[in-house]
Design a protein around this motif. Structure first.
Motif, PDB file in Angstrom:
ATOM      1  N   LYS A  67      -4.296 -17.145   6.352  1.00  0.00           N
ATOM      2  CA  LYS A  67      -4.544 -15.741   5.792  1.00  0.00           C
ATOM      3  C   LYS A  67      -6.073 -15.563   6.087  1.00  0.00           C
ATOM      4  O   LYS A  67      -6.844 -15.123   5.067  1.00  0.00           O
ATOM      5  N   VAL A 144       2.361 -10.773  -4.697  1.00  0.00           N
ATOM      6  CA  VAL A 144       1.125 -10.181  -4.139  1.00  0.00           C
ATOM      7  C   VAL A 144       0.907 -10.127  -2.778  1.00  0.00           C
ATOM      8  O   VAL A 144       0.447  -9.423  -1.909  1.00  0.00           O
ATOM      9  N   ALA A 145       1.170 -11.501  -2.088  1.00  0.00           N
ATOM     10  CA  ALA A 145       0.976 -11.730  -0.788  1.00  0.00           C
ATOM     11  C   ALA A 145       2.021 -10.832   0.045  1.00  0.00           C
ATOM     12  O   ALA A 145       1.467 -10.260   1.150  1.00  0.00           O
ATOM     13  N   HIS A 146       3.273 -10.795  -0.225  1.00  0.00           N
ATOM     14  CA  HIS A 146       4.363  -9.961   0.421  1.00  0.00           C
ATOM     15  C   HIS A 146       3.614  -8.364   0.740  1.00  0.00           C
ATOM     16  O   HIS A 146       3.900  -7.689   1.615  1.00  0.00           O
ATOM     17  N   PHE A 148       0.725  -7.311   0.630  1.00  0.00           N
ATOM     18  CA  PHE A 148      -0.227  -7.207   1.458  1.00  0.00           C
ATOM     19  C   PHE A 148       0.312  -7.205   2.859  1.00  0.00           C
ATOM     20  O   PHE A 148      -0.207  -6.757   4.006  1.00  0.00           O
ATOM     21  N   GLN A 149       1.430  -8.127   3.143  1.00  0.00           N
ATOM     22  CA  GLN A 149       1.957  -8.277   4.647  1.00  0.00           C
ATOM     23  C   GLN A 149       2.893  -7.048   4.950  1.00  0.00           C
ATOM     24  O   GLN A 149       3.571  -7.133   5.831  1.00  0.00           O
ATOM     25  N   GLU A 154       2.473  -1.673   1.674  1.00  0.00           N
ATOM     26  CA  GLU A 154       1.147  -1.296   1.074  1.00  0.00           C
ATOM     27  C   GLU A 154       0.030  -1.360   2.064  1.00  0.00           C
ATOM     28  O   GLU A 154      -1.257  -0.951   1.806  1.00  0.00           O
ATOM     29  N   ALA A 155       0.007  -2.222   3.061  1.00  0.00           N
ATOM     30  CA  ALA A 155      -1.082  -2.635   3.909  1.00  0.00           C
ATOM     31  C   ALA A 155      -0.670  -2.404   5.387  1.00  0.00           C
ATOM     32  O   ALA A 155       0.379  -2.678   5.767  1.00  0.00           O
ATOM     33  N   GLU A 159      -5.119  -4.269   8.655  1.00  0.00           N
ATOM     34  CA  GLU A 159      -6.030  -4.735   7.450  1.00  0.00           C
ATOM     35  C   GLU A 159      -5.700  -6.215   7.388  1.00  0.00           C
ATOM     36  O   GLU A 159      -6.553  -6.779   6.458  1.00  0.00           O
ATOM     37  N   LEU A 160      -4.757  -6.683   7.689  1.00  0.00           N
ATOM     38  CA  LEU A 160      -4.677  -8.234   7.524  1.00  0.00           C
ATOM     39  C   LEU A 160      -5.487  -8.894   8.371  1.00  0.00           C
ATOM     40  O   LEU A 160      -5.761  -8.707   9.373  1.00  0.00           O
TER      41      LEU A 160
END
Length: 173
Positions: A67, A144-146, A148-149, A154-155, A159-160
């Motif tokens: 990450k 939370v991590a999912h 972002f991915q 959501e992302a 943005e990653l």
């Protein structure tokens, strides 16, 4: 757009998260610096490669696993390579990419550090929780991590960290 301020309960949860993560990360970094003169990120690179088939991983995949940005990984791998803990090879299936390889010396260092690292993780985090809380912790941070991915939409992919464009001077991975 109206700001959705944190409720008092959310503010307490947020501050508790920040305090705990900073303290745990500090304890892990101090232990690894004391025993090997390396930061947690370097240990994590070694550990990820030790789990990979043939102790090899494409740099972009390694950045995603950790990450972090590709340029940050390139910098760390260069340092570990100078120390003889890693090697780098051209990627056979992608001419633009490269593969990080854990050396025998790197594996020996990881095996030497692992017991102290695990003890620090246990003492600073896991031993303070019940087995039920450990399961909840995994569930919460996986969600939370999912998010972002992109699992929750959501992302945006750019943005990653591992998908961000690096500047031309930061090296390729």
């Amino acid at each position: 757009m109206t700001t959705r301020w944190l409720t008092p309960e959310e503010q307490r949860a947020w501050r508790a998260y920040i305090a705990a993560t900073l303290l745990v990360e500090d304890a892990i970094d101090r232990q690894l610096q004391r025993e090997a003169g390396m930061p947690h990120l370097y240990y994590s690179i070694l550990a990820n490669l030790s789990d990979a088939p043939e102790r090899r991983m494409r740099m972009t995949d390694l950045a995603e696993s950790l990450k972090i940005t590709r340029s940050r990984l390139t910098y760390a791998v260069t340092r570990l390579e100078k120390d003889g803990l890693l090697g780098r090879e051209d990627c056979r299936w992608d001419k633009r990419g490269s593969v990080a390889v854990l050396t025998d010396e790197g594996m020996a260092v990881l095996e030497r550090l692992a017991p102290g690292h695990v003890e620090t993780v246990r003492a600073t985090l896991l031993d303070r929780l019940t087995p039920e809380q450990v399961g909840q912790l995994e569930e919460i941070f996986t969600q939370v991590a999912h998010g972002f991915q992109g699992d929750a939409g959501e992302a945006a992919p750019e943005e990653l960290p591992w998908r961000r464009r690096s500047s031309p001077c930061s090296g390729s991975s």
